[in-house]
Design a protein around this motif. Structure first.
Motif, PDB file in Angstrom:
ATOM      1  N   THR A  73      -0.823  21.040 -11.978  1.00 25.17           N
ATOM      2  CA  THR A  73      -2.080  21.742 -11.725  1.00 25.17           C
ATOM      3  C   THR A  73      -2.641  22.364 -12.996  1.00 25.17           C
ATOM      4  O   THR A  73      -3.811  22.174 -13.340  1.00 25.17           O
ATOM      5  CB  THR A  73      -1.862  22.839 -10.661  1.00 25.17           C
ATOM      6  N   ALA A  74      -1.796  23.125 -13.698  1.00 27.40           N
ATOM      7  CA  ALA A  74      -2.281  23.944 -14.815  1.00 27.40           C
ATOM      8  C   ALA A  74      -2.539  23.139 -16.085  1.00 27.40           C
ATOM      9  O   ALA A  74      -3.487  23.437 -16.823  1.00 27.40           O
ATOM     10  CB  ALA A  74      -1.276  25.057 -15.101  1.00 27.40           C
ATOM     11  N   LEU A  75      -1.717  22.126 -16.348  1.00 23.68           N
ATOM     12  CA  LEU A  75      -1.817  21.401 -17.613  1.00 23.68           C
ATOM     13  C   LEU A  75      -2.595  20.097 -17.523  1.00 23.68           C
ATOM     14  O   LEU A  75      -3.039  19.572 -18.547  1.00 23.68           O
ATOM     15  CB  LEU A  75      -0.426  21.109 -18.158  1.00 23.68           C
ATOM     16  N   VAL A  76      -2.744  19.559 -16.309  1.00 22.98           N
ATOM     17  CA  VAL A  76      -3.391  18.252 -16.175  1.00 22.98           C
ATOM     18  C   VAL A  76      -4.684  18.341 -15.356  1.00 22.98           C
ATOM     19  O   VAL A  76      -5.785  18.142 -15.873  1.00 22.98           O
ATOM     20  CB  VAL A  76      -2.440  17.216 -15.542  1.00 22.98           C
ATOM     21  N   ALA A  77      -4.555  18.663 -14.077  1.00 25.00           N
ATOM     22  CA  ALA A  77      -5.695  18.540 -13.174  1.00 25.00           C
ATOM     23  C   ALA A  77      -6.816  19.536 -13.483  1.00 25.00           C
ATOM     24  O   ALA A  77      -7.989  19.154 -13.596  1.00 25.00           O
ATOM     25  CB  ALA A  77      -5.223  18.713 -11.724  1.00 25.00           C
ATOM     26  N   ARG A  78      -6.478  20.818 -13.618  1.00 25.41           N
ATOM     27  CA  ARG A  78      -7.526  21.810 -13.852  1.00 25.41           C
ATOM     28  C   ARG A  78      -8.286  21.574 -15.159  1.00 25.41           C
ATOM     29  O   ARG A  78      -9.527  21.603 -15.167  1.00 25.41           O
ATOM     30  CB  ARG A  78      -6.921  23.220 -13.841  1.00 25.41           C
ATOM     31  N   PRO A  79      -7.610  21.329 -16.297  1.00 28.64           N
ATOM     32  CA  PRO A  79      -8.363  21.075 -17.534  1.00 28.64           C
ATOM     33  C   PRO A  79      -9.270  19.854 -17.445  1.00 28.64           C
ATOM     34  O   PRO A  79     -10.374  19.856 -17.995  1.00 28.64           O
ATOM     35  CB  PRO A  79      -7.265  20.871 -18.581  1.00 28.64           C
ATOM     36  N   LEU A  80      -8.826  18.801 -16.755  1.00 25.27           N
ATOM     37  CA  LEU A  80      -9.652  17.604 -16.633  1.00 25.27           C
ATOM     38  C   LEU A  80     -10.905  17.890 -15.809  1.00 25.27           C
ATOM     39  O   LEU A  80     -12.009  17.433 -16.154  1.00 25.27           O
ATOM     40  CB  LEU A  80      -8.850  16.466 -16.004  1.00 25.27           C
ATOM     41  N   LEU A  81     -10.756  18.634 -14.731  1.00 18.49           N
ATOM     42  CA  LEU A  81     -11.928  18.978 -13.919  1.00 18.49           C
ATOM     43  C   LEU A  81     -12.916  19.818 -14.713  1.00 18.49           C
ATOM     44  O   LEU A  81     -14.135  19.624 -14.616  1.00 18.49           O
ATOM     45  CB  LEU A  81     -11.484  19.728 -12.655  1.00 18.49           C
ATOM     46  N   ARG A  82     -12.392  20.762 -15.498  1.00 17.02           N
ATOM     47  CA  ARG A  82     -13.295  21.580 -16.315  1.00 17.02           C
ATOM     48  C   ARG A  82     -13.997  20.736 -17.375  1.00 17.02           C
ATOM     49  O   ARG A  82     -15.180  20.959 -17.672  1.00 17.02           O
ATOM     50  CB  ARG A  82     -12.509  22.719 -16.974  1.00 17.02           C
ATOM     51  N   ARG A  83     -13.292  19.767 -17.949  1.00 15.77           N
ATOM     52  CA  ARG A  83     -13.886  18.940 -18.994  1.00 15.77           C
ATOM     53  C   ARG A  83     -15.079  18.136 -18.484  1.00 15.77           C
ATOM     54  O   ARG A  83     -16.057  17.932 -19.211  1.00 15.77           O
ATOM     55  CB  ARG A  83     -12.832  17.972 -19.562  1.00 15.77           C
ATOM     56  N   VAL A  84     -15.017  17.671 -17.241  1.00 12.74           N
ATOM     57  CA  VAL A  84     -16.099  16.828 -16.715  1.00 12.74           C
ATOM     58  C   VAL A  84     -17.115  17.618 -15.904  1.00 12.74           C
ATOM     59  O   VAL A  84     -18.079  17.055 -15.376  1.00 12.74           O
ATOM     60  CB  VAL A  84     -15.529  15.670 -15.863  1.00 12.74           C
ATOM     61  N   GLY A  85     -16.913  18.929 -15.763  1.00 17.58           N
ATOM     62  CA  GLY A  85     -17.883  19.761 -15.077  1.00 17.58           C
ATOM     63  C   GLY A  85     -17.805  19.742 -13.571  1.00 17.58           C
ATOM     64  O   GLY A  85     -18.782  20.096 -12.890  1.00 17.58           O
ATOM     65  N   LEU A  86     -16.660  19.354 -12.996  1.00 20.33           N
ATOM     66  CA  LEU A  86     -16.480  19.407 -11.553  1.00 20.33           C
ATOM     67  C   LEU A  86     -15.858  20.742 -11.159  1.00 20.33           C
ATOM     68  O   LEU A  86     -15.111  21.342 -11.940  1.00 20.33           O
ATOM     69  CB  LEU A  86     -15.573  18.263 -11.085  1.00 20.33           C
ATOM     70  N   PRO A  87     -16.135  21.239  -9.949  1.00 24.40           N
ATOM     71  CA  PRO A  87     -15.552  22.511  -9.516  1.00 24.40           C
ATOM     72  C   PRO A  87     -14.025  22.438  -9.488  1.00 24.40           C
ATOM     73  O   PRO A  87     -13.448  21.409  -9.135  1.00 24.40           O
ATOM     74  CB  PRO A  87     -16.119  22.700  -8.099  1.00 24.40           C
ATOM     75  N   VAL A  88     -13.410  23.547  -9.867  1.00 27.03           N
ATOM     76  CA  VAL A  88     -11.948  23.640  -9.836  1.00 27.03           C
ATOM     77  C   VAL A  88     -11.548  24.403  -8.581  1.00 27.03           C
ATOM     78  O   VAL A  88     -11.770  25.608  -8.496  1.00 27.03           O
ATOM     79  CB  VAL A  88     -11.409  24.353 -11.095  1.00 27.03           C
ATOM     80  N   PRO A  89     -10.967  23.725  -7.591  1.00 32.22           N
ATOM     81  CA  PRO A  89     -10.639  24.412  -6.342  1.00 32.22           C
ATOM     82  C   PRO A  89      -9.389  25.270  -6.483  1.00 32.22           C
ATOM     83  O   PRO A  89      -8.581  25.095  -7.396  1.00 32.22           O
ATOM     84  CB  PRO A  89     -10.384  23.252  -5.374  1.00 32.22           C
ATOM     85  N   HIS A  90      -9.256  26.227  -5.570  1.00 29.17           N
ATOM     86  CA  HIS A  90      -8.012  26.974  -5.490  1.00 29.17           C
ATOM     87  C   HIS A  90      -6.948  26.080  -4.849  1.00 29.17           C
ATOM     88  O   HIS A  90      -7.239  25.173  -4.096  1.00 29.17           O
ATOM     89  CB  HIS A  90      -8.203  28.237  -4.638  1.00 29.17           C
ATOM     90  N   GLY A  91      -5.723  26.354  -5.160  1.00 26.23           N
ATOM     91  CA  GLY A  91      -4.627  25.602  -4.563  1.00 26.23           C
ATOM     92  C   GLY A  91      -4.011  24.611  -5.517  1.00 26.23           C
ATOM     93  O   GLY A  91      -4.551  24.326  -6.591  1.00 26.23           O
ATOM     94  N   PRO A  92      -2.856  24.078  -5.154  1.00 22.72           N
ATOM     95  CA  PRO A  92      -2.173  23.084  -5.994  1.00 22.72           C
ATOM     96  C   PRO A  92      -2.948  21.775  -6.044  1.00 22.72           C
ATOM     97  O   PRO A  92      -3.528  21.346  -5.054  1.00 22.72           O
ATOM     98  CB  PRO A  92      -0.817  22.908  -5.287  1.00 22.72           C
ATOM     99  N   LEU A  93      -2.925  21.139  -7.201  1.00 23.53           N
ATOM    100  CA  LEU A  93      -3.667  19.898  -7.414  1.00 23.53           C
ATOM    101  C   LEU A  93      -2.710  18.788  -7.841  1.00 23.53           C
ATOM    102  O   LEU A  93      -1.708  19.036  -8.503  1.00 23.53           O
ATOM    103  CB  LEU A  93      -4.737  20.087  -8.486  1.00 23.53           C
ATOM    104  N   GLY A  94      -3.055  17.569  -7.472  1.00 18.96           N
ATOM    105  CA  GLY A  94      -2.321  16.401  -7.934  1.00 18.96           C
ATOM    106  C   GLY A  94      -3.204  15.555  -8.834  1.00 18.96           C
ATOM    107  O   GLY A  94      -4.403  15.809  -8.974  1.00 18.96           O
ATOM    108  N   TYR A  95      -2.616  14.542  -9.436  1.00 15.15           N
ATOM    109  CA  TYR A  95      -3.394  13.641 -10.289  1.00 15.15           C
ATOM    110  C   TYR A  95      -2.827  12.235 -10.188  1.00 15.15           C
ATOM    111  O   TYR A  95      -1.663  12.027  -9.843  1.00 15.15           O
ATOM    112  CB  TYR A  95      -3.389  14.109 -11.752  1.00 15.15           C
TER     113      TYR A  95
END
Length: 351
Positions: A73-95
């Motif tokens: 979540t912290a090192l992969v999914a969230r930074p990628l979403l921020r880079r492309v301008g998509l909303p970052v949801p709360h909760g655990p993320l997969g990739y």
């Protein structure tokens, strides 16, 4: 301020037995990871934390065998979403990085060139195929997917309930689920066209996250092994007093130190960062087997049982070694990225 506590004292905690959504549910909360044998705790980094802070948290998660996708979540999914301008949801993320998916445009544009679906009036996609072994898919709020559309690389998001999920797990019993997609329509609002460089960054981030986790698990192997050889006696003296044991312990500490040193913070980007990540994952994967071998050898048969906490670290080492590229894959990438003229500047440049 609320506090969510994760207790890693029990031998095995599966995703079904622990609600990982509680780990990230409250954006103002601090998620505290504790162990019943270790009273100190580590706070989840802030969303704007540097890569160095995220790496430190990921290493601690690996050391404590945290049953949640913290690094993913912290090192992969969230930074990628921020880079492309998509909303970052709360909760655990997969990739998932899945160039093998079949992707076409849902609203084909009229064009005399190319097959139907190669161009679209908008970026709404129709996606078919299988996302294989997605980390923590069943517990994820959202999965970030990188694939190849007719126009080039794209990033889009989906929720696990949009796919048919086949449960799976790695050797450490962490969820690695398959998501089957059958002409799933992804609205244009959740799709972003990305550059090949961002696709490469996603691979690097995934490898870096896995390297940090391996570094933490390696440190746990050292801690447990030193404690065991100090407390266990044979022929009237601790095992740690025997020369052969000392030599193996020294090798174990050396391998763990190599892995930890290789997983360096990489906020700068550029060729030096690419080389550093490739070197980090190559070293982490190459050392994982040796670290697990020495730890189990010095523990004896007890180390492989569920009664021993050692298996929580070593089964993760064996699993994470191959995930997001093994040592052979990253060694080849490392070699291809270096030339005779560029080797010295790369080695002497701080990422």
């Amino acid at each position: 301020m609320n506090t969510h506590t994760i207790d890693t004292g029990t031998p095995v905690i599966s995703a079904d037995a622990y609600d990982t959504n509680a780990f990230y549910a409250d954006p103002d909360a601090i998620a505290v990871v504790v162990n019943t044998t270790d009273p100190d705790a580590v706070a989840l980094p802030a969303r704007d934390a540097s890569t160095a802070e995220l790496l430190a948290a990921a290493q601690e998660a690996g050391r404590r065998a945290v049953p949640a996708p913290l690094a993913e979540t912290a090192l992969v999914a969230r930074p990628l979403l921020r880079r492309v301008g998509l909303p970052v949801p709360h909760g655990p993320l997969g990739y998932a990085i899945a160039p093998e998916l079949t992707v076409r445009y849902a609203h084909p544009a009229a064009s005399p060139v190319g097959s139907a679906g190669c161009l679209g009036d908008d970026d709404t996609l129709l996606v078919s195929g299988t996302l294989r072994r997605v980390p923590w898919a069943r517990a994820a709020t959202m999965v970030v997917v990188l694939a190849t559309a007719p126009s080039g690389p794209v990033l889009f998001t989906l929720t696990p309930d949009q796919a048919v999920l086949t449960p799976g797990a790695n050797l450490a019993e962490e969820p690695r689920d398959d998501l089957h997609l059958a002409s799933l329509e992804i609205p244009a609002s959740r799709v972003r066209r990305v550059s090949p460089e961002l696709l490469d960054e996603a691979r690097l981030r995934a490898a870096l996250a896995r390297s940090a986790l391996i570094a933490g698990a390696a440190e746990r192997c050292v801690d447990l092994t030193v404690a065991h050889t100090t407390a266990r006696t044979q022929f009237g003296r601790p095992l740690s007093r025997f020369q052969a044991v000392k030599q193996e312990e020294a090798r174990l500490i050396e391998e763990a130190a190599l892995v930890r040193a290789a997983a360096a913070p990489l906020d700068g980007g550029g060729p030096a960062a690419h080389v550093a990540v490739a070197a980090a994952k190559t070293q982490a994967s190459a050392s994982a087997a040796e670290i697990a071998r020495i730890a189990h050898q010095l523990h004896g048969a007890i180390g492989i049982t569920r009664l021993s906490p050692l298996h929580l670290a070593t089964t993760r080492l064996w699993s994470w070694r191959d995930e997001d590229g093994d040592e052979t894959y990253w060694a080849l990438r490392l070699a291809r990225s270096l030339t005779a003229t560029g080797l010295w500047p790369t080695l002497t440049t701080t990422p």
